[in-house]
Design an enzyme around this catalytic site. Structure first.
Site, PDB file in Angstrom:
ATOM      1  N   GLU A   6      27.603 -26.416 -13.310  1.00 14.67           N
ATOM      2  CA  GLU A   6      27.102 -27.074 -14.526  1.00 14.67           C
ATOM      3  C   GLU A   6      27.089 -28.592 -14.392  1.00 14.67           C
ATOM      4  O   GLU A   6      27.333 -29.313 -15.360  1.00 14.67           O
ATOM      5  CB  GLU A   6      27.934 -26.679 -15.754  1.00 14.67           C
TER       6      GLU A   6
HETATM    7  C1  LIG Z   1      30.883 -19.837  -8.390  1.00  8.32           C
HETATM    8  C2  LIG Z   1      29.622 -20.584  -8.667  1.00  8.32           C
HETATM    9  C3  LIG Z   1      28.830 -20.219  -9.736  1.00  8.32           C
HETATM   10  C4  LIG Z   1      27.630 -20.879  -9.988  1.00  8.32           C
HETATM   11  N1  LIG Z   1      26.807 -20.450 -10.986  1.00  8.32           N
HETATM   12  C5  LIG Z   1      25.534 -20.935 -11.042  1.00  8.32           C
HETATM   13  C6  LIG Z   1      24.561 -20.340 -11.914  1.00  8.32           C
HETATM   14  O1  LIG Z   1      24.847 -19.416 -12.686  1.00  8.32           O
HETATM   15  N2  LIG Z   1      23.288 -20.814 -11.871  1.00  8.32           N
HETATM   16  C7  LIG Z   1      22.916 -21.829 -11.048  1.00  8.32           C
HETATM   17  O2  LIG Z   1      21.757 -22.189 -11.055  1.00  8.32           O
HETATM   18  N3  LIG Z   1      23.821 -22.437 -10.246  1.00  8.32           N
HETATM   19  C8  LIG Z   1      25.112 -22.006 -10.211  1.00  8.32           C
HETATM   20  N4  LIG Z   1      26.021 -22.582  -9.367  1.00  8.32           N
HETATM   21  C9  LIG Z   1      25.622 -23.727  -8.578  1.00  8.32           C
HETATM   22  C10 LIG Z   1      26.280 -25.025  -9.022  1.00  8.32           C
HETATM   23  O3  LIG Z   1      25.771 -25.432 -10.263  1.00  8.32           O
HETATM   24  C11 LIG Z   1      26.083 -26.048  -7.885  1.00  8.32           C
HETATM   25  O4  LIG Z   1      26.944 -25.656  -6.840  1.00  8.32           O
HETATM   26  C12 LIG Z   1      26.342 -27.457  -8.340  1.00  8.32           C
HETATM   27  O5  LIG Z   1      25.354 -27.875  -9.226  1.00  8.32           O
HETATM   28  C13 LIG Z   1      26.399 -28.436  -7.171  1.00  8.32           C
HETATM   29  O6  LIG Z   1      25.323 -28.270  -6.301  1.00  8.32           O
HETATM   30  P1  LIG Z   1      25.595 -28.090  -4.728  1.00  8.32           P
HETATM   31  O7  LIG Z   1      26.649 -27.077  -4.572  1.00  8.32           O
HETATM   32  O8  LIG Z   1      24.311 -27.865  -4.034  1.00  8.32           O
HETATM   33  O9  LIG Z   1      26.196 -29.485  -4.283  1.00  8.32           O
HETATM   34  P2  LIG Z   1      25.358 -30.785  -3.863  1.00  8.32           P
HETATM   35  O10 LIG Z   1      24.293 -31.048  -4.858  1.00  8.32           O
HETATM   36  O11 LIG Z   1      24.961 -30.673  -2.444  1.00  8.32           O
HETATM   37  O12 LIG Z   1      26.470 -31.924  -4.025  1.00  8.32           O
HETATM   38  C14 LIG Z   1      27.517 -32.118  -3.047  1.00  8.32           C
HETATM   39  C15 LIG Z   1      28.404 -33.264  -3.536  1.00  8.32           C
HETATM   40  O13 LIG Z   1      27.619 -34.463  -3.631  1.00  8.32           O
HETATM   41  C16 LIG Z   1      27.742 -35.036  -4.927  1.00  8.32           C
HETATM   42  N5  LIG Z   1      26.454 -35.638  -5.306  1.00  8.32           N
HETATM   43  C17 LIG Z   1      25.218 -35.132  -5.163  1.00  8.32           C
HETATM   44  N6  LIG Z   1      24.310 -35.990  -5.641  1.00  8.32           N
HETATM   45  C18 LIG Z   1      24.985 -37.048  -6.126  1.00  8.32           C
HETATM   46  C19 LIG Z   1      24.613 -38.272  -6.759  1.00  8.32           C
HETATM   47  N7  LIG Z   1      23.334 -38.566  -7.020  1.00  8.32           N
HETATM   48  N8  LIG Z   1      25.590 -39.118  -7.110  1.00  8.32           N
HETATM   49  C20 LIG Z   1      26.888 -38.827  -6.895  1.00  8.32           C
HETATM   50  N9  LIG Z   1      27.300 -37.705  -6.287  1.00  8.32           N
HETATM   51  C21 LIG Z   1      26.365 -36.825  -5.914  1.00  8.32           C
HETATM   52  C22 LIG Z   1      28.122 -33.887  -5.846  1.00  8.32           C
HETATM   53  O14 LIG Z   1      28.811 -34.362  -6.986  1.00  8.32           O
HETATM   54  C23 LIG Z   1      29.001 -33.041  -4.919  1.00  8.32           C
HETATM   55  O15 LIG Z   1      30.318 -33.522  -4.967  1.00  8.32           O
HETATM   56  C24 LIG Z   1      27.250 -21.971  -9.150  1.00  8.32           C
HETATM   57  C25 LIG Z   1      28.082 -22.349  -8.099  1.00  8.32           C
HETATM   58  C26 LIG Z   1      29.234 -21.669  -7.832  1.00  8.32           C
HETATM   59  C27 LIG Z   1      30.056 -22.082  -6.644  1.00  8.32           C
END
Ligand SMILES: Cc1cc2nc3c(=O)[nH]c(=O)nc-3n(C[C@H](O)[C@H](O)[C@H](O)COP(=O)(O)OP(=O)(O)OC[C@H]3O[C@@H](n4cnc5c(N)ncnc54)[C@H](O)[C@@H]3O)c2cc1C
Length: 597
Positions: free
Chosen positions: A439
C-alpha cells in the site's frame, strides 16, 4: 497462551468520550446508528472475533495456503469462519442499501475491521480487500456493473482483489505493461502478469472479482495511460450466478515472511475478459478510491499488531518471575518478582500501550472523516476530504512503523520465549513487517505527505490541522492539570510550521531536499498528531475525574499513559527535526559506486 480480548472499553472511550460519535451520527442523519445498535455491533463483533477468528490465527500461520493446479486451499477453518461472517451479514454492514447493504456509517465498518484485524490479520485481508473493491465500484462503476458485481461483494458471496503490481513495477505504476485490447462485444481482453496479489486466489467464496490496472492499445505512456478493469474469475451468467471460467489463473503463491494465512498470488491473465471501470486512461484516479480505503485499512494493521502484542506481553509480564525489584521485593513470598516491576519492562509495555491506544484514536478520527465525506454538507465534505488527504499518509506509514516497533517490543518482553513460536509473539512480528511495505512503502507515503499534500498545497492542508491543535491549546491554556501537555504541544505546533518552511525553502533550490527530509517529516508529523490526540484524551480523563463519574482507575491510566507519551515518546521529534534540517547533502554526497567502500 493469552486469549486476545477486544478492548471494548478503550474503543468506547475513543468513539464516544473523545470523538462523540453518538452526536456525530445523529448530526449526519445516520439515525439507524443508535447507541444501542452500536453497542450490539461491538458486542457481537467482539464475540465473533474472539471466539472464531482468534483461534485460527496460529493455525493460519502454521498451515499457510496451499497451491495445486491453479487452485488455492486456505488454512483449516478459514472457509467456515468466512461462511459465518457472511451469514451474520458483516460484509454488508456499511454499504449502500440499494445494493444490499445495511447503510450504516463507514466508521462502524472500521470498528469491525479493527476487531477482525486484531484477532486474525491474515484472515481479515480477504474481506478487507473486498471492501476496497466495493468502494471502487460504488464510486466509479456503471449501474449494470453495480448490479452484477457490487451486490455479490456486498452479500459476501464473492470477494475482491486489487491488481496493481507486476514483476518489474511496484512503486512505479507508470511503467506497468498489462494490456487491454478491445473485443467486438465492448469488453476487453486482458493479458499480463500481476504478482503479490493478496487474496488473489482462494476457496472461501464462489467467485473473485479482480480490479485490475491495464493499458489500452493507444494509451499514452506513463500514469496517464492506465485504465481500470473488472476481471472476474468466473464470468457472470445472465441470472447473476458465477458461470464460465475466465482466462485468469493463479500461477503460484509466494513463500513469505508472515501473513501465511493470506494467499499472495501470482495471477496470469491470458486474454481474460475484462470490463472497463470509469473513463479510459483515468484508471489510476479511480484506483485511488481503492488505495485510500486500503491505506486506512493498512494503518489499522499497525494498531492491530500493537494491540495484540501488548495484550500478550502485559499478561506475561504480570506472570513471569525474574529478579527482584530495584527498590526491594514486591512479591516476597515468591522466588522472584514479576517482571512488570522492572522499569525497562514498563517502558516496553507503555510504549505499546501508548501506540495502540493512540493509534486507535487516530484511526477513529480518520474513520469519522470518511463518514463526513459520505453524508456531510458540501462544506463538511470538503473539510473532511482535506483532513483525510493530510492524515491518510501519516496514519498509514506512522502507525505501521509504530505497530512494528510495538510488535518487536512485545516479543522482547518475553525474552527468549518471545523468539520461539509457542507464544505467538514472533508470528506477530513477522505478520506486522509487511505493513510498512504494501500500500505504498513508508518512503512513498512520506513523499506523498510532504511533496503532494503539504508543499503542493502551499502548506494549506498542514495549516488546517495545526489550526485545530492551536484551538485546543488556546481553549486549555489555563487548565492547570493540562499545562505540561498544552505547552509542549504549542511548541511543537509552531516548530511543525517552521520545519515545513525550512524544507520548502531549501527545496526551491534543490528538489532532492524533499526526498531527503520526507520520512523524518512524516514521523515527526505522526508523533505530533498522536500527541494532539493524547492531549485531548488527557483532557477527557481529567474532566471525568474532576466530575467524579466513576471508572477512576481507567481515567488515571489514561492520564499516566498520556504523560508517558509526552515525556518519553514525543521527544523523538527533536531527532527527526534535526535530521530534516541537516539537509540533503549528507545523503547525496557519496557516488553510487563508492557506497561499498
Ligand atoms: C505480502 C504482499 C502483499 C501484497 N499485496 C498486494 C496487492 O494485493 N495488490 C498489489 O497490487 N500489490 C500488492 N503488493 C505489492 C506491494 O504493494 C509492493 O511490494 C510495494 O508497492 C512496493 O513495490 P516493490 O516491491 O516493487 O518495491 P520497489 O518499488 O522496487 O521499491 C524498492 C524500494 O525502493 C523505494 N523506492 C522506490 N521508489 C522510490 C522513490 N521514488 N523514492 C523513495 N524511495 C523509493 C521503496 O520505498 C522501497 O523501499 C503486495 C506485496 C506483498 C509483499
Amino acid at each position: 497462551m493469552t486469549d486476545i480480548k477486544i478492548p471494548l472499553r478503550d474503543m468506547r472511550f475513543a468513539m464516544r468520550e473523545l470523538l462523540d460519535w453518538d452526536q456525530h451520527y445523529a448530526s449526519l442523519g445516520y439515525d439507524e446508528a443508535s447507541p444501542d445498535l452500536v453497542d450490539a455491533i461491538l458486542e457481537e463483533g467482539a464475540k465473533f472475533c474472539e471466539n472464531v477468528l482468534a483461534p485460527l490465527n496460529a493455525v493460519g500461520d502454521q498451515q499457510g495456503c496451499t497451491w495445486k493446479d491453479g487452485e488455492v486451499t486456505t488454512p483449516e477453518g478459514f472457509k467456515e469462519a468466512y461462511q459465518q461472517f457472511v451469514e451474520a451479514g458483516w460484509p454488508s454492514l456499511a454499504h449502500d442499501p440499494e445494493h444490499g447493504g445495511q447503510g450504516l456509517p463507514p466508521s462502524l465498518g472500521t470498528i469491525m475491521s479493527e476487531m477482525v484485524g486484531t484477532t486474525n490479520w491474515s484472515w481479515g485481508m480477504y474481506p478487507g480487500l473486498s471492501h476496497g473493491a466495493m468502494n471502487t465500484l460504488q464510486a466509479h462503476g456503471t449501474d449494470e456493473q453495480k448490479a452484477t458485481y457490487l451486490t455479490k461483494l456486498v452479500e459476501g458471496s464473492w470477494t475482491g482483489t486489487m491488481c496493481l503490481t507486476e514483476p518489474h513495477c511496484g512503486t512505479d505504476l507508470g511503467i506497468l505493461r498489462t494490456k487491454a485490447e478491445p473485443n467486438a462485444d465492448g469488453s476487453y481482453a486482458i493479458t499480463g502478469t500481476k504478482i503479490f496479489i493478496s487474496a488473489g486466489e482462494h476457496d472461501m467464496a464462489e467467485n473473485i472479482v479482480h480490479i485490475v490496472l491495464a493499458r489500452l492499445p493507444d494509451a499514452p505512456a506513463g500514469t496517464k495511460g492506465i485504465s481500470l478493469f473488472i476481471v472476474p474469475k468466473f464470468l457472470p451468467n445472465e441470472d447473476g450466478s458465477a458461470g464460465e471460467r475466465n482466462g485468469v489463473v493463479c500461477g503460484s503463491l509466494e513463500h513469505k515472511m508472515g501473513i501465511h494465512g493470506n494467499a499472495t498470488a501470482v495471477l496470469n491473465f491470458d486474454g481474460a475478459k475484462g470490463f472497463l471501470i470509469g473513463p479510459p486512461n483515468k484508471g489510476l484516479n479511480c484506483m485511488f478510491t481503492f488505495m485510500n480505503t486500503a491505506r486506512l485499512g493498512t494503518a489499522l494493521q499497525g494498531l492491530a499488531h500493537a494491540e495484540a502484542g501488548f495484550q500478550k506481553s502485559l499478561a506475561y509480564a504480570r506472570d513471569r518471575l525474574q529478579m527482584r525489584s530495584l527498590s526491594g521485593p514486591k512479591n516476597p513470598e515468591g522466588a522472584a518478582d514479576p517482571i512488570i516491576v522492572h522499569p525497562d519492562v514498563r517502558r516496553m509495555l507503555l510504549t505499546q500501550k501508548a501506540f495502540a491506544e493512540g493509534g486507535r484514536m487516530l484511526i477513529m478520527l480518520c474513520a469519522q472523516q470518511v463518514d463526513r465525506t459520505h453524508k456531510g454538507s458540501d462544506e463538511e465534505k470538503k473539510e473532511a476530504e482535506d483532513l483525510l488527504a493530510f492524515l491518510t499518509p501519516i496514519a498509514k506509514a506512522f502507525l505501521t512503523e509504530a505497530g512494528f516497533e510495538s510488535a518487536n517490543l512485545g516479543l522482547q518482553c518475553f525474552g527468549g520465549h518471545g523468539y520461539i513460536a509457542e507464544w505467538g509473539m514472533e508470528q506477530n512480528v513477522r505478520d506486522a513487517r509487511i505493513s510498512t511495505i504494501y500500500e505504498g512503502t513508508t518512503g512513498i507515503q512520506a513523499l506523498d505527505l510532504l511533496g503532494r499534500k503539504v508543499l503542493m498545497s502551499q502548506g494549506e492542508l498542514l495549516r488546517k490541522f495545526t489550526k485545530q491543535v492551536h484551538k485546543f491549546c488556546q481553549a486549555e491554556v489555563d487548565t492547570e492539570a493540562l499545562a505540561p501537555f498544552v505547552s509542549k504541544l504549542q511548541e511543537l505546533n509552531k516548530e511543525w510550521g517552521d520545519v515545513t518552511m525550512h524544507v520548502g525553502a531549501k527545496a526551491m533550490e534543490n528538489p532532492e531536499e524533499v526526498g531527503a527530509a520526507s520520512v523524518d517529516y512524516l514521523m515527526y508529523s505522526g508523533y505530533v498528531a498522536l500527541g494532539f490526540l493524547w492531549a485531548r484524551a488527557a483532557k477527557v480523563a481529567n474532566d471525568k475525574l474532576a466530575a467524579g463519574e466513576g471508572d477512576a482507575d481507567f481515567y488515571r491510566a489514561k492520564l499516566a499513559t498520556a504523560r508517558f507519551y509526552f515525556d518519553r515518546i514525543l521527544p523523538r521529534t527533536a531527532t527527526h527535526a534535526a535530521a530534516m534540517k541537516s539537509g540533503a547533502a549528507n545523503l547525496m554526497e557519496l557516488d553510487a559506486e563508492h557506497f561499498a567502500f
